[in-house]
Design an enzyme around this catalytic site. Structure first.
Site, PDB file in Angstrom:
ATOM      1  N   ARG A 130       0.827  -1.205   0.000  1.00  0.00           N
ATOM      2  CA  ARG A 130       0.000   0.000   0.000  1.00  0.00           C
ATOM      3  C   ARG A 130       0.866   1.263   0.000  1.00  0.00           C
ATOM      4  O   ARG A 130       0.556   2.238  -0.687  1.00  0.00           O
ATOM      5  CB  ARG A 130      -0.921  -0.012   1.227  1.00  0.00           C
ATOM      6  CG  ARG A 130      -1.999   1.063   1.173  1.00  0.00           C
ATOM      7  CD  ARG A 130      -2.931   0.951   2.365  1.00  0.00           C
ATOM      8  NE  ARG A 130      -3.927   2.018   2.327  1.00  0.00           N
ATOM      9  CZ  ARG A 130      -4.526   2.512   3.407  1.00  0.00           C
ATOM     10  NH1 ARG A 130      -4.219   2.031   4.600  1.00  0.00           N
ATOM     11  NH2 ARG A 130      -5.409   3.466   3.295  1.00  0.00           N
ATOM     12  N   HIS A 164       0.643   4.052  -2.912  1.00  0.00           N
ATOM     13  CA  HIS A 164       0.327   5.446  -2.589  1.00  0.00           C
ATOM     14  C   HIS A 164       1.472   6.381  -2.974  1.00  0.00           C
ATOM     15  O   HIS A 164       1.238   7.546  -3.282  1.00  0.00           O
ATOM     16  CB  HIS A 164       0.016   5.576  -1.098  1.00  0.00           C
ATOM     17  CG  HIS A 164      -1.378   5.145  -0.744  1.00  0.00           C
ATOM     18  ND1 HIS A 164      -2.175   5.817   0.153  1.00  0.00           N
ATOM     19  CD2 HIS A 164      -2.117   4.100  -1.176  1.00  0.00           C
ATOM     20  CE1 HIS A 164      -3.338   5.212   0.260  1.00  0.00           C
ATOM     21  NE2 HIS A 164      -3.322   4.152  -0.531  1.00  0.00           N
ATOM     22  N   VAL A 167       1.409   9.454  -6.689  1.00  0.00           N
ATOM     23  CA  VAL A 167       1.592  10.889  -6.437  1.00  0.00           C
ATOM     24  C   VAL A 167       3.033  11.248  -6.784  1.00  0.00           C
ATOM     25  O   VAL A 167       3.967  10.794  -6.143  1.00  0.00           O
ATOM     26  CB  VAL A 167       1.308  11.234  -4.959  1.00  0.00           C
ATOM     27  CG1 VAL A 167       1.452  12.741  -4.727  1.00  0.00           C
ATOM     28  CG2 VAL A 167      -0.078  10.763  -4.562  1.00  0.00           C
ATOM     29  N   GLY A 170       4.826  10.040  -8.988  1.00  0.00           N
ATOM     30  CA  GLY A 170       5.590   8.893  -9.459  1.00  0.00           C
ATOM     31  C   GLY A 170       6.312   8.182  -8.326  1.00  0.00           C
ATOM     32  O   GLY A 170       6.247   8.576  -7.159  1.00  0.00           O
ATOM     33  N   ASP A 211       8.940   7.961  -6.439  1.00  0.00           N
ATOM     34  CA  ASP A 211      10.127   8.748  -6.070  1.00  0.00           C
ATOM     35  C   ASP A 211      10.347   8.818  -4.569  1.00  0.00           C
ATOM     36  O   ASP A 211      11.152   9.626  -4.084  1.00  0.00           O
ATOM     37  CB  ASP A 211      10.014  10.170  -6.632  1.00  0.00           C
ATOM     38  CG  ASP A 211       8.878  10.975  -6.012  1.00  0.00           C
ATOM     39  OD1 ASP A 211       8.005  10.356  -5.343  1.00  0.00           O
ATOM     40  OD2 ASP A 211       8.847  12.201  -6.181  1.00  0.00           O
ATOM     41  N   SER A 220       8.567  10.078  -2.382  1.00  0.00           N
ATOM     42  CA  SER A 220       8.114  11.333  -1.769  1.00  0.00           C
ATOM     43  C   SER A 220       7.187  11.054  -0.584  1.00  0.00           C
ATOM     44  O   SER A 220       7.119  11.857   0.352  1.00  0.00           O
ATOM     45  CB  SER A 220       7.415  12.218  -2.804  1.00  0.00           C
ATOM     46  OG  SER A 220       6.359  11.519  -3.456  1.00  0.00           O
ATOM     47  N   ASN A 279      -3.335   8.893   3.723  1.00  0.00           N
ATOM     48  CA  ASN A 279      -2.083   8.224   4.108  1.00  0.00           C
ATOM     49  C   ASN A 279      -1.867   8.105   5.617  1.00  0.00           C
ATOM     50  O   ASN A 279      -0.895   7.478   6.049  1.00  0.00           O
ATOM     51  CB  ASN A 279      -0.885   8.968   3.501  1.00  0.00           C
ATOM     52  CG  ASN A 279      -0.840   8.865   1.989  1.00  0.00           C
ATOM     53  OD1 ASN A 279      -1.284   7.878   1.416  1.00  0.00           O
ATOM     54  ND2 ASN A 279      -0.307   9.895   1.339  1.00  0.00           N
ATOM     55  N   PRO A 300      -7.296   7.547  -5.244  1.00  0.00           N
ATOM     56  CA  PRO A 300      -8.722   7.202  -5.252  1.00  0.00           C
ATOM     57  C   PRO A 300      -9.181   6.790  -3.863  1.00  0.00           C
ATOM     58  O   PRO A 300      -8.376   6.374  -3.021  1.00  0.00           O
ATOM     59  CB  PRO A 300      -8.796   6.028  -6.225  1.00  0.00           C
ATOM     60  CG  PRO A 300      -7.437   5.414  -6.196  1.00  0.00           C
ATOM     61  CD  PRO A 300      -6.485   6.558  -5.977  1.00  0.00           C
ATOM     62  N   HIS A 302      -6.185  -6.280  -2.974  1.00  0.00           N
ATOM     63  CA  HIS A 302      -7.116  -6.345  -1.853  1.00  0.00           C
ATOM     64  C   HIS A 302      -7.342  -7.774  -1.375  1.00  0.00           C
ATOM     65  O   HIS A 302      -8.120  -7.991  -0.443  1.00  0.00           O
ATOM     66  CB  HIS A 302      -8.451  -5.710  -2.241  1.00  0.00           C
ATOM     67  CG  HIS A 302      -8.406  -4.219  -2.316  1.00  0.00           C
ATOM     68  ND1 HIS A 302      -9.473  -3.441  -2.721  1.00  0.00           N
ATOM     69  CD2 HIS A 302      -7.393  -3.336  -2.055  1.00  0.00           C
ATOM     70  CE1 HIS A 302      -9.133  -2.170  -2.707  1.00  0.00           C
ATOM     71  NE2 HIS A 302      -7.875  -2.072  -2.301  1.00  0.00           N
ATOM     72  N   THR A 303      -6.676  -8.725  -1.990  1.00  0.00           N
ATOM     73  CA  THR A 303      -6.743 -10.093  -1.484  1.00  0.00           C
ATOM     74  C   THR A 303      -5.960 -10.236  -0.182  1.00  0.00           C
ATOM     75  O   THR A 303      -6.086 -11.237   0.527  1.00  0.00           O
ATOM     76  CB  THR A 303      -6.222 -11.105  -2.526  1.00  0.00           C
ATOM     77  OG1 THR A 303      -6.599 -12.432  -2.127  1.00  0.00           O
ATOM     78  CG2 THR A 303      -4.712 -11.040  -2.683  1.00  0.00           C
ATOM     79  N   ASP A 340     -10.486  -9.371   1.990  1.00  0.00           N
ATOM     80  CA  ASP A 340     -10.829 -10.621   1.321  1.00  0.00           C
ATOM     81  C   ASP A 340     -11.577 -11.465   2.346  1.00  0.00           C
ATOM     82  O   ASP A 340     -11.017 -11.843   3.379  1.00  0.00           O
ATOM     83  CB  ASP A 340      -9.547 -11.333   0.872  1.00  0.00           C
ATOM     84  CG  ASP A 340      -9.801 -12.639   0.119  1.00  0.00           C
ATOM     85  OD1 ASP A 340     -10.849 -13.272   0.366  1.00  0.00           O
ATOM     86  OD2 ASP A 340      -8.954 -13.023  -0.705  1.00  0.00           O
ATOM     87  N   ASP A 349      -3.685 -14.592  -3.262  1.00  0.00           N
ATOM     88  CA  ASP A 349      -4.287 -15.557  -4.176  1.00  0.00           C
ATOM     89  C   ASP A 349      -5.411 -14.883  -4.955  1.00  0.00           C
ATOM     90  O   ASP A 349      -5.572 -13.665  -4.895  1.00  0.00           O
ATOM     91  CB  ASP A 349      -4.814 -16.774  -3.394  1.00  0.00           C
ATOM     92  CG  ASP A 349      -5.669 -16.360  -2.202  1.00  0.00           C
ATOM     93  OD1 ASP A 349      -6.489 -15.429  -2.340  1.00  0.00           O
ATOM     94  OD2 ASP A 349      -5.512 -16.964  -1.116  1.00  0.00           O
TER      95      ASP A 349
END
Length: 327
Positions: free
Chosen positions: A64, A68, A72, A74, A76, A78, A96, A165, A195-196, A247, A255
């Protein structure tokens, strides 16, 4: 082990990534540090696997953070920068604030600075660690990581809020954000499969369970039995800190169960269910019920995502500390 490992899926065997999105790797290289820091892969993997062994939830957390970060400015690093008195950094943006796992990147960076000072970027460390954390259950890398990223010097909370998003995003919003970053619909569906693994909190599904249209009802696109089970975990009034698995079968095994659940209308978030509102993305989601197909495509999409907006020679720096820019 998840189904992917049992089925001997190509992705779990560390196979080379096929050609989809190959043009995005031009700035990055395989074995970029083979002369300057040849032990980088071993150091990152050893520390990451040790941490995941003791904390199986870490794979989802580092994945994650990587996602994230890349969406934002790329990939890098940041997102790794701390806020200062004069600047509110990405890490402090609302999307965040719940992120954890930064201390793992700090430990890896500290070890690499001892071994190869000033050589390995925080952006590459994050990319490698995210791959290794997810790959731990297979005991081999799930995809190849191209390296050579440099670290950015700008981190703004306002940009993170605008570029990431939410759990309530519709399909158009999701696809536009992916396309803006040079990714396509297959990348969107494949990366949603992350999200699994991992967990969320009741606060992010409260409206979907109890007031979807403003009349105290649940989202009609959500399987009724699953909705009732979620209401049991998240009774009204909602305790926003209550944890639930993304999940419904397992939040620790990487999976294709996420897609099995999604196609039964058991995707946890509105953004999950949104994948079924477009005929083409819905078809992709059905094909991803096959573990081998999903993990191969996830591997390709992770390579594509890892190449978003990368900074290379002359465009960034190699931070000495991932939390602050060099002085």
């Amino acid at each position: 082990m998840g189904d992917g490992a049992r089925n001997g899926c190509p992705g779990a065997k560390g196979a080379k990534v096929p050609s989809r999105g190959h043009e995005k790797k031009i700035k990055l290289k395989m074995n970029y540090y083979h002369k300057t820091c040849p032990s980088v892969d071993t150091i990152v993997r050893t520390i990451t696997w040790s941490k995941v062994k003791n904390n199986p939830t870490l794979g989802a957390k580092l994945l994650r953070i990587h996602y994230h970060d890349c969406f934002v400015r790329g990939c890098d690093a940041s997102l790794l920068l701390d806020s200062s008195p004069n600047n509110t950094a990405e890490k402090s943006a609302p999307p965040n604030r719940a992120l954890t796992g930064f201390e793992v990147i700090d430990e890896i960076k500290s070890r690499l600075e001892e071994k190869c000072p000033g050589i390995v970027s925080c952006a590459d460390i994050l990319t490698l660690a995210a791959r290794d954390a997810v790959s731990y259950q297979f005991r081999r890398p799930m995809w190849e990581v191209f390296t050579g990223r440099k670290d950015g010097k700008v981190s703004l909370a306002t940009e993170a809020t605008a570029r990431l998003p939410s759990a309530s995003s519709n399909f158009t919003t999701l696809l536009n954000l992916f396309v803006d970053n040079g990714l396509d619909m297959t990348d969107l569906v494949a990366l949603s499969g992350a999200h699994t693994i991992g967990v969320s909190r009741c606060a992010f599904v409260a409206r979907r369970l109890y007031n979807f249209t403003g009349k105290g009802d649940a989202d009609p696109s959500l399987d009724r039995e699953y909705a009732n089970s979620l209401r049991t975990i998240c009774p009204n009034p909602i305790n926003p800190s209550t944890i639930l698995e993304m999940d419904p079968k397992s939040s620790l095994s990487f999976d294709s169960h996420y897609f099995e659940a999604l196609n039964q209308n058991k995707g946890l978030f509105v953004s999950d269910a949104a994948l079924l509102t477009n005929p083409r993305s819905a078809q992709i989601a059905r094909t991803f019920e096959n573990s081998g197909v999903f993990i191969d495509n996830f591997a390709r999409s992770m390579v594509n995502m890892g190449a978003i907006g990368v900074l290379t020679n002359g465009e960034g720096e190699i931070r000495k500390n991932c939390r602050v820019v060099n002085v």
